[in-house]
Design a protein around this motif. Structure first.
Motif, PDB file in Angstrom:
ATOM      1  N   GLY A  36       0.767  -1.228   0.000  1.00  0.00           N
ATOM      2  CA  GLY A  36       0.000   0.000   0.000  1.00  0.00           C
ATOM      3  C   GLY A  36       0.802   1.283   0.000  1.00  0.00           C
ATOM      4  O   GLY A  36       0.276   2.341   0.342  1.00  0.00           O
ATOM      5  N   HIS A  37       2.068   1.247  -0.410  1.00  0.00           N
ATOM      6  CA  HIS A  37       2.870   2.468  -0.452  1.00  0.00           C
ATOM      7  C   HIS A  37       2.817   3.155  -1.819  1.00  0.00           C
ATOM      8  O   HIS A  37       3.028   4.367  -1.904  1.00  0.00           O
ATOM      9  CB  HIS A  37       4.331   2.161  -0.100  1.00  0.00           C
ATOM     10  CG  HIS A  37       4.519   1.729   1.318  1.00  0.00           C
ATOM     11  ND1 HIS A  37       4.638   2.619   2.360  1.00  0.00           N
ATOM     12  CD2 HIS A  37       4.595   0.483   1.871  1.00  0.00           C
ATOM     13  CE1 HIS A  37       4.787   1.956   3.499  1.00  0.00           C
ATOM     14  NE2 HIS A  37       4.775   0.655   3.224  1.00  0.00           N
ATOM     15  N   TYR A  38       2.569   2.365  -2.866  1.00  0.00           N
ATOM     16  CA  TYR A  38       2.583   2.921  -4.215  1.00  0.00           C
ATOM     17  C   TYR A  38       1.373   2.431  -5.002  1.00  0.00           C
ATOM     18  O   TYR A  38       0.775   1.393  -4.691  1.00  0.00           O
ATOM     19  CB  TYR A  38       3.862   2.522  -4.957  1.00  0.00           C
ATOM     20  CG  TYR A  38       5.130   3.074  -4.348  1.00  0.00           C
ATOM     21  CD1 TYR A  38       5.561   4.362  -4.661  1.00  0.00           C
ATOM     22  CD2 TYR A  38       5.890   2.313  -3.453  1.00  0.00           C
ATOM     23  CE1 TYR A  38       6.723   4.877  -4.100  1.00  0.00           C
ATOM     24  CE2 TYR A  38       7.048   2.825  -2.894  1.00  0.00           C
ATOM     25  CZ  TYR A  38       7.456   4.104  -3.220  1.00  0.00           C
ATOM     26  OH  TYR A  38       8.605   4.621  -2.655  1.00  0.00           O
ATOM     27  N   GLY A  39       1.044   3.192  -6.042  1.00  0.00           N
ATOM     28  CA  GLY A  39      -0.030   2.821  -6.945  1.00  0.00           C
ATOM     29  C   GLY A  39       0.282   3.327  -8.337  1.00  0.00           C
ATOM     30  O   GLY A  39       1.144   4.186  -8.541  1.00  0.00           O
ATOM     31  N   ALA A  40      -0.433   2.790  -9.327  1.00  0.00           N
ATOM     32  CA  ALA A  40      -0.233   3.198 -10.720  1.00  0.00           C
ATOM     33  C   ALA A  40      -1.579   3.218 -11.414  1.00  0.00           C
ATOM     34  O   ALA A  40      -2.398   2.306 -11.247  1.00  0.00           O
ATOM     35  CB  ALA A  40       0.726   2.247 -11.438  1.00  0.00           C
ATOM     36  N   ALA A  41      -1.817   4.261 -12.202  1.00  0.00           N
ATOM     37  CA  ALA A  41      -3.069   4.398 -12.948  1.00  0.00           C
ATOM     38  C   ALA A  41      -2.760   4.797 -14.373  1.00  0.00           C
ATOM     39  O   ALA A  41      -1.959   5.699 -14.626  1.00  0.00           O
ATOM     40  CB  ALA A  41      -3.976   5.431 -12.293  1.00  0.00           C
ATOM     41  N   SER A  42      -3.403   4.109 -15.312  1.00  0.00           N
ATOM     42  CA  SER A  42      -3.336   4.473 -16.722  1.00  0.00           C
ATOM     43  C   SER A  42      -4.572   5.297 -17.039  1.00  0.00           C
ATOM     44  O   SER A  42      -5.704   4.846 -16.834  1.00  0.00           O
ATOM     45  CB  SER A  42      -3.288   3.212 -17.580  1.00  0.00           C
ATOM     46  OG  SER A  42      -3.291   3.532 -18.951  1.00  0.00           O
ATOM     47  N   LEU A  43      -4.373   6.527 -17.527  1.00  0.00           N
ATOM     48  CA  LEU A  43      -5.457   7.474 -17.737  1.00  0.00           C
ATOM     49  C   LEU A  43      -5.519   7.903 -19.198  1.00  0.00           C
ATOM     50  O   LEU A  43      -4.511   7.878 -19.911  1.00  0.00           O
ATOM     51  CB  LEU A  43      -5.269   8.710 -16.852  1.00  0.00           C
ATOM     52  CG  LEU A  43      -5.144   8.446 -15.343  1.00  0.00           C
ATOM     53  CD1 LEU A  43      -4.662   9.691 -14.622  1.00  0.00           C
ATOM     54  CD2 LEU A  43      -6.472   7.978 -14.763  1.00  0.00           C
TER      55      LEU A  43
ATOM     56  N   ALA B 224      -5.572  11.262 -25.646  1.00  0.00           N
ATOM     57  CA  ALA B 224      -4.243  11.242 -25.029  1.00  0.00           C
ATOM     58  C   ALA B 224      -4.228  10.199 -23.909  1.00  0.00           C
ATOM     59  O   ALA B 224      -5.183  10.075 -23.150  1.00  0.00           O
ATOM     60  CB  ALA B 224      -3.896  12.611 -24.470  1.00  0.00           C
ATOM     61  N   VAL B 225      -3.137   9.441 -23.825  1.00  0.00           N
ATOM     62  CA  VAL B 225      -2.999   8.386 -22.812  1.00  0.00           C
ATOM     63  C   VAL B 225      -1.688   8.596 -22.075  1.00  0.00           C
ATOM     64  O   VAL B 225      -0.669   8.930 -22.690  1.00  0.00           O
ATOM     65  CB  VAL B 225      -3.030   6.985 -23.466  1.00  0.00           C
ATOM     66  CG1 VAL B 225      -2.939   5.901 -22.397  1.00  0.00           C
ATOM     67  CG2 VAL B 225      -4.282   6.791 -24.293  1.00  0.00           C
TER      68      VAL B 225
ATOM     69  N   LYS C  11       4.431   9.566 -20.428  1.00  0.00           N
ATOM     70  CA  LYS C  11       3.666   9.620 -21.671  1.00  0.00           C
ATOM     71  C   LYS C  11       4.311   8.712 -22.712  1.00  0.00           C
ATOM     72  O   LYS C  11       5.491   8.370 -22.600  1.00  0.00           O
ATOM     73  CB  LYS C  11       3.607  11.062 -22.195  1.00  0.00           C
ATOM     74  CG  LYS C  11       2.892  12.032 -21.268  1.00  0.00           C
ATOM     75  CD  LYS C  11       2.875  13.429 -21.862  1.00  0.00           C
ATOM     76  CE  LYS C  11       2.171  14.414 -20.926  1.00  0.00           C
ATOM     77  NZ  LYS C  11       2.169  15.791 -21.502  1.00  0.00           N
ATOM     78  N   PRO C  12       3.542   8.323 -23.737  1.00  0.00           N
ATOM     79  CA  PRO C  12       4.144   7.499 -24.804  1.00  0.00           C
ATOM     80  C   PRO C  12       5.310   8.218 -25.452  1.00  0.00           C
ATOM     81  O   PRO C  12       5.286   9.451 -25.600  1.00  0.00           O
ATOM     82  CB  PRO C  12       2.991   7.302 -25.793  1.00  0.00           C
ATOM     83  CG  PRO C  12       1.748   7.536 -25.012  1.00  0.00           C
ATOM     84  CD  PRO C  12       2.098   8.544 -23.963  1.00  0.00           C
ATOM     85  N   PRO C  13       6.358   7.506 -25.830  1.00  0.00           N
ATOM     86  CA  PRO C  13       7.523   8.142 -26.460  1.00  0.00           C
ATOM     87  C   PRO C  13       7.128   8.864 -27.748  1.00  0.00           C
ATOM     88  O   PRO C  13       6.243   8.410 -28.485  1.00  0.00           O
ATOM     89  CB  PRO C  13       8.460   6.965 -26.756  1.00  0.00           C
ATOM     90  CG  PRO C  13       8.020   5.885 -25.838  1.00  0.00           C
ATOM     91  CD  PRO C  13       6.551   6.058 -25.658  1.00  0.00           C
TER      92      PRO C  13
ATOM     93  N   ARG D  80      -3.271   3.622 -27.652  1.00  0.00           N
ATOM     94  CA  ARG D  80      -2.095   3.020 -27.039  1.00  0.00           C
ATOM     95  C   ARG D  80      -2.397   2.649 -25.595  1.00  0.00           C
ATOM     96  O   ARG D  80      -3.039   3.402 -24.856  1.00  0.00           O
ATOM     97  CB  ARG D  80      -0.897   3.957 -27.112  1.00  0.00           C
ATOM     98  CG  ARG D  80      -0.501   4.324 -28.536  1.00  0.00           C
ATOM     99  CD  ARG D  80       0.934   4.764 -28.594  1.00  0.00           C
ATOM    100  NE  ARG D  80       1.864   3.653 -28.418  1.00  0.00           N
ATOM    101  CZ  ARG D  80       3.181   3.767 -28.515  1.00  0.00           C
ATOM    102  NH1 ARG D  80       3.717   4.943 -28.804  1.00  0.00           N
ATOM    103  NH2 ARG D  80       3.975   2.734 -28.340  1.00  0.00           N
ATOM    104  N   ARG D  81      -1.944   1.492 -25.206  1.00  0.00           N
ATOM    105  CA  ARG D  81      -2.086   1.036 -23.834  1.00  0.00           C
ATOM    106  C   ARG D  81      -0.698   0.794 -23.263  1.00  0.00           C
ATOM    107  O   ARG D  81       0.227   0.449 -23.996  1.00  0.00           O
ATOM    108  CB  ARG D  81      -2.911  -0.261 -23.765  1.00  0.00           C
ATOM    109  CG  ARG D  81      -4.363  -0.110 -24.199  1.00  0.00           C
ATOM    110  CD  ARG D  81      -5.136   0.749 -23.236  1.00  0.00           C
ATOM    111  NE  ARG D  81      -6.543   0.869 -23.598  1.00  0.00           N
ATOM    112  CZ  ARG D  81      -7.527   0.246 -22.958  1.00  0.00           C
ATOM    113  NH1 ARG D  81      -7.250  -0.536 -21.930  1.00  0.00           N
ATOM    114  NH2 ARG D  81      -8.780   0.420 -23.328  1.00  0.00           N
TER     115      ARG D  81
END
Length: 579
Positions: free
Chosen positions: A131-138, A143-144, A190-192, A249-250
């Motif tokens: 529970g110290h870190y999280g990640a979200a794809s938005l 734009a992703v 962000k995507p390259p 893009r994912r």
């Protein structure tokens, strides 16, 4: 015909075990999650969020809101009786909750909608264990991007305790309004893209490294654009080119624990059990990128992050997996290639071609608990990794590889003739030696022995029930309690009808209660050798470990060289005879 007959005979000999119905589920239960310690179950449904006791299966707390449907839920323990829950609803809004002493608190909303024209939608949301870190794809307006968060878990625990004290205070009015500490965005990725007129500053060695990474990223973008152009079709009648529909893009990310030495790492920053980096790859890309987990400067919060490490690959990445201690990163590439990167040495452990025709690898997982021979357990050089691969055609393969050893691939399940027999879920069961749980689109469940290539037993629901949406089942596996939880509905073809029968039910299967499975149950402690390899944080220690490994594997490598030389001589002799 003969193969079908043998399969039918095998199914007749394979025992069938029945799951037990235990209780009704809330309406439209879309997702289940089990805490790491096996104490609680998290349920997302059409009215919000519920937490159940995993042993008594009684609801202990709820967070309800009309017209809010939770479609994804995760749980992570941060205290003795405190758990974080990460959710995503049907509108793409991600939230972080805390379950503390039978009460659910809403701590933060990840993507708050401030402007309806700039509303961001959460595609995926992941909580790291602890529970110290999280990640979200938005995504927002085509734009992703990916955001990595730091959760103030220690501060939240103090705030939750204060809120509990106020609530238990007899002089308190009842409702306690707490302003929770906010979530911090550490990295925004962000995507390259191809940089235009980018200037580099700093020491020459830093500028050269940054310039190299930038050129590699730009080349990746160009190659992806080239592949998109090749997929376009030209119409001779109209004289126009029909552009291929480019899917959004994912990105896929993996949190990485300390291992070896890489740019930006520091021994002072290492904390046991906490990640130090994140590995990211984008759909259509050939590069795996590694970013250091460090807070962005306050005055440069919007600066685009640059990767600290770039892992190039020969083909487009289709899927990925990380080993238990994140030392190894496996990539499923186009053309049925599997590349396993060793983070300790910074080089590929091996590249293996899977013998599969006209089918891409869509999913892969490490199998940690494999049978180990006495010879393999005695030598450091014989350390192997085992992978379970699923192909788009439905074929399932295993890959065994390692440095100084010959790679081996084995087909576990053949390509099914009927699409209903395609596997929708296949995952190794950590507490069962060499067994994987397979769930097919037709609702059939079974445990497969990945070593002997035979089913151990079939798992089935009672006669009048079926697995809900077997193409995307609602289930959770408790690795601590050795229990499978799965949602089931009544078979619509049955004549039984009542209010209770129309409600979805929770079915459970306790693996330890079956004599058939008991012989496979294992309990593997953390490997001291593996823990030691992860402690190499200086370049000198890393080099010493690599040289030691090379010395120990010399005999095995010389043996492989002799075999290769013998095959070359045999091939040369055959060619001379033909001439």
């Amino acid at each position: 015909m003969e193969a079908t007959y043998k399969t039918d005979q095998l199914r007749e000999k394979t025992p069938t075990l029945e799951l037990r119905p235990v209780t009704q589920l809330p309406e439209n239960t879309n997702c289940l999650a089990c805490s790491e310690d096996g104490r609680f179950l998290g349920l997302g449904h059409s009215r919000g969020l519920s937490v159940w006791c995993a042993s008594s299966l009684i609801c202990v707390s709820e967070w309800l809101q009309d017209s809010l449907e939770i479609t994804s839920v995760q749980m992570s323990r941060i205290g003795e009786m405190t758990y974080l829950l990460g959710t995503v609803d049907d509108m793409g809004v991600a939230r972080v909750f805390a379950h503390h002493f039978d009460t659910i608190h809403l701590l933060d909303v990840i993507n708050v909608m401030e402007d309806i024209n700039k509303r961001s939608i959460c595609l995926t949301f992941e909580l790291h264990e602890g529970g110290h870190y999280g990640a979200a794809s938005l995504s927002c307006n085509d734009a992703v991007w990916l955001e990595i968060y730091h959760f103030p878990s220690a501060v939240w625990l103090e705030e939750l305790e204060r809120a509990l004290s106020k609530k238990q205070d007899p002089n308190s009015s009842g409702d306690v309004d707490v302003k929770w500490s906010p979530v911090t965005v550490m990295i925004k990725i962000k995507p390259p893209k191809i940089p235009i007129g980018r200037a580099f500053s700093g020491p020459p060695e830093v500028s050269q490294t940054t310039d190299y990474l930038t050129r590699c990223l730009a080349l990746d973008v160009i190659m992806r654009s080239s592949r998109q152009w090749q997929k376009s079709s030209f119409n001779a009648e109209t004289g126009k080119t029909k552009e291929a529909n480019e899917s959004p893009r994912r990105c896929t990310q993996h949190f990485l624990l300390p291992c070896g030495h890489f740019p930006g790492s520091s021994e002072a920053n290492f904390q046991p059990g906490l990640p130090v980096a994140v590995a990211v790859w984008w759909s259509g890309s050939q590069n795996l990128l590694q970013y250091v987990l460090q807070k962005a400067p306050k005055n440069k919060a919007d600066v685009e992050s640059m990767p600290a490490v770039l892992w190039p690959n020969a083909k487009e990445i289709l899927c990925s997996a990380v080993s238990r201690y994140t030392r190894y990163i496996a990539l499923g590439l186009d053309d049925a290639l599997v590349c396993v990167w060793d983070r300790l040495s910074g080089a590929p452990l091996s590249v293996v071609r899977v013998p599969v025709e006209n089918s891409a690898i869509i999913r892969m997982q490490f199998v940690d608990y494999w049978s180990v021979s006495a010879d393999d357990s005695e030598t450091f050089a014989a350390e192997k990794v085992h992978l379970l691969l699923q192909c788009k055609s439905g074929e399932i393969h295993t890959v065994t590889t390692g440095r100084g050893t010959q790679s081996c691939t084995m087909q576990l399940i053949e390509r099914p003739e009927d699409n209903r027999d395609l596997p929708s879920v296949i995952m190794p069961v950590p507490f069962l030696q060499g067994l994987s749980l397979v769930l097919q689109r037709n609702g059939k469940m079974f445990l497969q022995d990945v070593i002997n290539k035979t089913p151990v037993c079939f798992l089935t629901l009672p006669t009048i029930h079926l697995v809900t949406t077997p193409c995307s089942p609602v289930y959770a596996l408790s690795t601590t309690q050795h229990t499978l939880f799965i949602r089931g509905d009544q078979d619509s073809s049955c004549s039984v009808s009542s209010e209770d029968s129309s409600q979805s039910q929770l079915f459970i299967f306790r693996f330890k209660e079956s004599d058939v499975i008991q012989q496979y149950v294992v309990s593997h402690p953390d490997s001291p050798r593996q823990q030691q390899t992860l402690s190499y944080v200086t370049l000198q220690e890393n080099c010493n470990a690599y040289l030691q490994q090379r010395a120990l594997s010399a005999a095995e490598r010389n043996k492989d060289i002799r075999k290769t030389w013998e095959r070359l001589q045999e091939t040369a002799a055959t060619l001379q005879q033909k001439q």
